[in-house]
Design a protein around this motif. Sequence first.
Motif, PDB file in Angstrom:
ATOM      1  N   PHE A  64     -14.759 -40.253 -43.460  1.00 32.29           N
ATOM      2  CA  PHE A  64     -13.875 -41.155 -42.710  1.00 32.29           C
ATOM      3  C   PHE A  64     -14.613 -41.750 -41.525  1.00 32.29           C
ATOM      4  CE2 PHE A  64     -10.745 -42.570 -39.737  1.00 32.29           C
ATOM      5  CZ  PHE A  64      -9.937 -43.326 -40.574  1.00 32.29           C
ATOM      6  N   HIS A  65     -14.518 -43.069 -41.412  1.00 38.91           N
ATOM      7  CA  HIS A  65     -15.125 -43.780 -40.272  1.00 38.91           C
ATOM      8  C   HIS A  65     -14.331 -45.054 -40.043  1.00 38.91           C
ATOM      9  CE1 HIS A  65     -17.180 -46.692 -43.031  1.00 38.91           C
ATOM     10  NE2 HIS A  65     -17.046 -45.667 -43.859  1.00 38.91           N
ATOM     11  N   THR A  66     -14.122 -45.384 -38.767  1.00 39.49           N
ATOM     12  CA  THR A  66     -13.379 -46.616 -38.460  1.00 39.49           C
ATOM     13  C   THR A  66     -13.661 -47.073 -37.034  1.00 39.49           C
ATOM     14  OG1 THR A  66     -11.209 -47.683 -38.538  1.00 39.49           O
ATOM     15  CG2 THR A  66     -11.268 -45.471 -37.599  1.00 39.49           C
ATOM     16  N   THR A 180     -33.852 -51.572 -36.457  1.00 42.34           N
ATOM     17  CA  THR A 180     -35.196 -51.509 -35.871  1.00 42.34           C
ATOM     18  C   THR A 180     -35.322 -50.291 -34.953  1.00 42.34           C
ATOM     19  OG1 THR A 180     -34.409 -53.003 -34.159  1.00 42.34           O
ATOM     20  CG2 THR A 180     -35.636 -53.994 -35.979  1.00 42.34           C
ATOM     21  N   ASN A 181     -34.207 -49.613 -34.683  1.00 36.69           N
ATOM     22  CA  ASN A 181     -34.274 -48.377 -33.894  1.00 36.69           C
ATOM     23  C   ASN A 181     -34.400 -47.181 -34.844  1.00 36.69           C
ATOM     24  OD1 ASN A 181     -31.756 -47.938 -34.975  1.00 36.69           O
ATOM     25  ND2 ASN A 181     -30.646 -48.556 -33.133  1.00 36.69           N
ATOM     26  N   THR A 182     -34.202 -45.970 -34.319  1.00 35.72           N
ATOM     27  CA  THR A 182     -34.382 -44.789 -35.179  1.00 35.72           C
ATOM     28  C   THR A 182     -33.041 -44.108 -35.478  1.00 35.72           C
ATOM     29  OG1 THR A 182     -34.812 -43.476 -33.203  1.00 35.72           O
ATOM     30  CG2 THR A 182     -36.735 -44.339 -34.383  1.00 35.72           C
ATOM     31  N   ASP A 183     -31.951 -44.845 -35.280  1.00 35.67           N
ATOM     32  CA  ASP A 183     -30.623 -44.306 -35.600  1.00 35.67           C
ATOM     33  C   ASP A 183     -30.552 -44.072 -37.109  1.00 35.67           C
ATOM     34  OD1 ASP A 183     -27.961 -43.723 -35.908  1.00 35.67           O
ATOM     35  OD2 ASP A 183     -27.220 -45.426 -34.725  1.00 35.67           O
ATOM     36  N   ASP A 184     -30.357 -42.818 -37.512  1.00 34.34           N
ATOM     37  CA  ASP A 184     -30.325 -42.543 -38.957  1.00 34.34           C
ATOM     38  C   ASP A 184     -28.922 -42.170 -39.439  1.00 34.34           C
ATOM     39  OD1 ASP A 184     -30.108 -40.019 -37.832  1.00 34.34           O
ATOM     40  OD2 ASP A 184     -31.436 -39.061 -39.315  1.00 34.34           O
ATOM     41  N   ARG A 185     -27.902 -42.581 -38.665  1.00 39.49           N
ATOM     42  CA  ARG A 185     -26.534 -42.341 -39.145  1.00 39.49           C
ATOM     43  C   ARG A 185     -26.173 -43.382 -40.201  1.00 39.49           C
ATOM     44  NH1 ARG A 185     -23.213 -42.908 -33.942  1.00 39.49           N
ATOM     45  NH2 ARG A 185     -24.674 -44.637 -33.786  1.00 39.49           N
ATOM     46  N   TYR A 186     -25.378 -42.982 -41.186  1.00 36.61           N
ATOM     47  CA  TYR A 186     -24.992 -43.951 -42.226  1.00 36.61           C
ATOM     48  C   TYR A 186     -24.037 -44.984 -41.657  1.00 36.61           C
ATOM     49  CZ  TYR A 186     -24.902 -45.329 -47.122  1.00 36.61           C
ATOM     50  OH  TYR A 186     -25.094 -46.018 -48.301  1.00 36.61           O
ATOM     51  N   PHE A 187     -23.166 -44.525 -40.747  1.00 34.27           N
ATOM     52  CA  PHE A 187     -22.172 -45.416 -40.134  1.00 34.27           C
ATOM     53  C   PHE A 187     -22.351 -45.390 -38.616  1.00 34.27           C
ATOM     54  CE2 PHE A 187     -20.147 -43.189 -43.773  1.00 34.27           C
ATOM     55  CZ  PHE A 187     -20.094 -44.254 -44.649  1.00 34.27           C
ATOM     56  N   THR A 188     -21.977 -46.501 -37.964  1.00 38.04           N
ATOM     57  CA  THR A 188     -22.045 -46.514 -36.496  1.00 38.04           C
ATOM     58  C   THR A 188     -20.665 -46.742 -35.887  1.00 38.04           C
ATOM     59  OG1 THR A 188     -22.656 -48.832 -36.653  1.00 38.04           O
ATOM     60  CG2 THR A 188     -24.456 -47.276 -36.304  1.00 38.04           C
ATOM     61  N   ASP A 189     -19.606 -46.553 -36.678  1.00 42.68           N
ATOM     62  CA  ASP A 189     -18.248 -46.796 -36.167  1.00 42.68           C
ATOM     63  C   ASP A 189     -17.939 -45.883 -34.974  1.00 42.68           C
ATOM     64  OD1 ASP A 189     -16.478 -47.978 -38.954  1.00 42.68           O
ATOM     65  OD2 ASP A 189     -18.560 -47.358 -38.998  1.00 42.68           O
ATOM     66  N   THR A 190     -16.969 -46.344 -34.177  1.00 38.96           N
ATOM     67  CA  THR A 190     -16.562 -45.585 -32.989  1.00 38.96           C
ATOM     68  C   THR A 190     -15.970 -44.230 -33.362  1.00 38.96           C
ATOM     69  OG1 THR A 190     -15.859 -47.739 -32.195  1.00 38.96           O
ATOM     70  CG2 THR A 190     -15.282 -45.859 -30.824  1.00 38.96           C
ATOM     71  N   PHE A 191     -15.181 -44.203 -34.427  1.00 39.79           N
ATOM     72  CA  PHE A 191     -14.514 -42.952 -34.828  1.00 39.79           C
ATOM     73  C   PHE A 191     -15.126 -42.495 -36.150  1.00 39.79           C
ATOM     74  CE2 PHE A 191     -11.552 -45.555 -32.438  1.00 39.79           C
ATOM     75  CZ  PHE A 191     -11.201 -44.686 -31.400  1.00 39.79           C
ATOM     76  N   GLN A 192     -15.743 -41.315 -36.111  1.00 44.77           N
ATOM     77  CA  GLN A 192     -16.328 -40.743 -37.323  1.00 44.77           C
ATOM     78  C   GLN A 192     -15.938 -39.276 -37.352  1.00 44.77           C
ATOM     79  OE1 GLN A 192     -20.395 -41.851 -38.283  1.00 44.77           O
ATOM     80  NE2 GLN A 192     -20.489 -43.217 -36.533  1.00 44.77           N
ATOM     81  N   ALA A 193     -15.133 -38.893 -38.314  1.00 44.05           N
ATOM     82  CA  ALA A 193     -14.624 -37.520 -38.326  1.00 44.05           C
ATOM     83  C   ALA A 193     -14.043 -37.201 -39.693  1.00 44.05           C
ATOM     84  CB  ALA A 193     -13.549 -37.356 -37.256  1.00 44.05           C
ATOM     85  N   MET A 194     -13.944 -35.910 -39.980  1.00 42.20           N
ATOM     86  CA  MET A 194     -13.325 -35.464 -41.222  1.00 42.20           C
ATOM     87  C   MET A 194     -12.039 -34.712 -40.877  1.00 42.20           C
ATOM     88  SD  MET A 194     -15.472 -36.378 -43.585  1.00 42.20           S
ATOM     89  CE  MET A 194     -15.125 -35.367 -45.008  1.00 42.20           C
TER      90      MET A 194
END
Length: 370
Positions: A64-66, A180-194
């Motif tokens: 879940f991400h939004t 171009t940065n090193t962010d390796d998260r699949y999503f960058t949404d504000t809310f990311q949680a299960m």
Amino acid sequence: MPSPQKLSALIVGAGFAGCVVARELAEAGYTVHIIDKRPHIAGNAYDETDIHGVLVHRYGPHIFHTNGERIFEYLSRFTEWRPYEHRVRSVVDGRHYPFPINRDTLNLLYDLDLDEAGAQAYFECVREPRDQVRTSEDVVLNSVGRDLYNKFFLNYTRKQWGLEPSELKAGVAARIPVRTNTDDRYFTDTFQAMPLHGYTKMFEAMLRHPNITARLGVDFESVRGCFEQDHTVYTGPIDAYFNYCFGPLPYRSLRFEHEHLAGVAQYQETGTVNYPNDHAYTRITEFKHLTGQKHTGTSIVREYPQVEGEPYYPIPREENEALFKRYEALAKAEPNVTFVGRLAQYRYYNMDQVVGAALASARTLISARL
Ligand code: FAD
Ligand code: UDP
């Protein structure tokens, strides 16, 4: 006109679309009857504890991400959350790389030492600029060029869809950013949680309302015309509702191969590992990363794309959307029926988008007293 309390609704499908509308209508005083042809609620987000005691997602990984605060708040009425940021590695020539492609991917793959500006310049140099970005091939070539396209995108897309990237709309590959940065998260949404106790528990809470009754294992076709509801909310495939009168809409299916590895505490370094070029499956997901569950063993799932089977993905192509438009015209003319959800709207919706669409549909129904 009957009073609002007396209005009744039949909801077909107990996934995100159906359950959100059910809850909203119930709270507005409707008598709500929800059915699903499957023996469980939660649609494709269904999770359950497997026979080894590991919480797994039966229909593949659901993260879940939004960015929609309102949507996150809405679902928070029915669950607590476990913060979780999904990470993916992609295997190319046997080595694991951060995916989506970021600066570390470039440096590892080509043995470089680029900083952010260097990565930017690298993409500028290798990209194949397109005046018009219409297809998924255009999207990737336009941003990262041919070599990265061939290594990470071309074969994955062929496997996933049975089509060339040039045959798919831009929006499919545009789901994947390039960094171009090193962010390796699949999503960058504000809310990311299960959901802390899983999706199914969240759906149970949503349906726990005195105005809602649910019947599972019931196909709409077998009860069509048997209820005397004021309104129907249909969340199944739109072509099925109209008896495929214009021909079937193409959907992509998957076969899920679940496996438990006894005594293996951790199978892979990230929640998901993608295999663009090897194997018949596209990716392997290890659920304990997603759920945070502690267990001496671990459970994984491999996803094998296929033509036949349950309709999981609408296939975003011009000609399919043209066919959908013909069904949509029938849907608009259908009295007292609302079509909402991934299958009914034939849209490659994420869960949060379905919640948003369902809340909007419910609002329209309630304000019009339909
Ligand atoms: P569904 O969940 O498909 O629910 C529709 C329900 O209608 C089903 O339960 C079905 O049985 C029922 N139904 C259909 N026809 C009938 C009938 N004739 N009679 C009775 N019942 C019927 N989204 C994310 O945000 N994050 C993710 O990580 C993510 N991962 C995904 C991974 C996979 C493999 C897939 C396939 C999807 C993923 N999604 C993800 C998308 C997510 O599953 C959907 O956005 C969401 O579940 C759609 O909800 P829905 O209610 O529209 O449809
Ligand atoms: N994609 C790819 N390589 C990957 C991951 C994704 O080519 O390693 C492409 C592919 O076409 C895929 C699309 O990007 O269908 C969207 O990927 P996403 O992970 O969002 O797909 P989903 O989780 O919805 O299956």
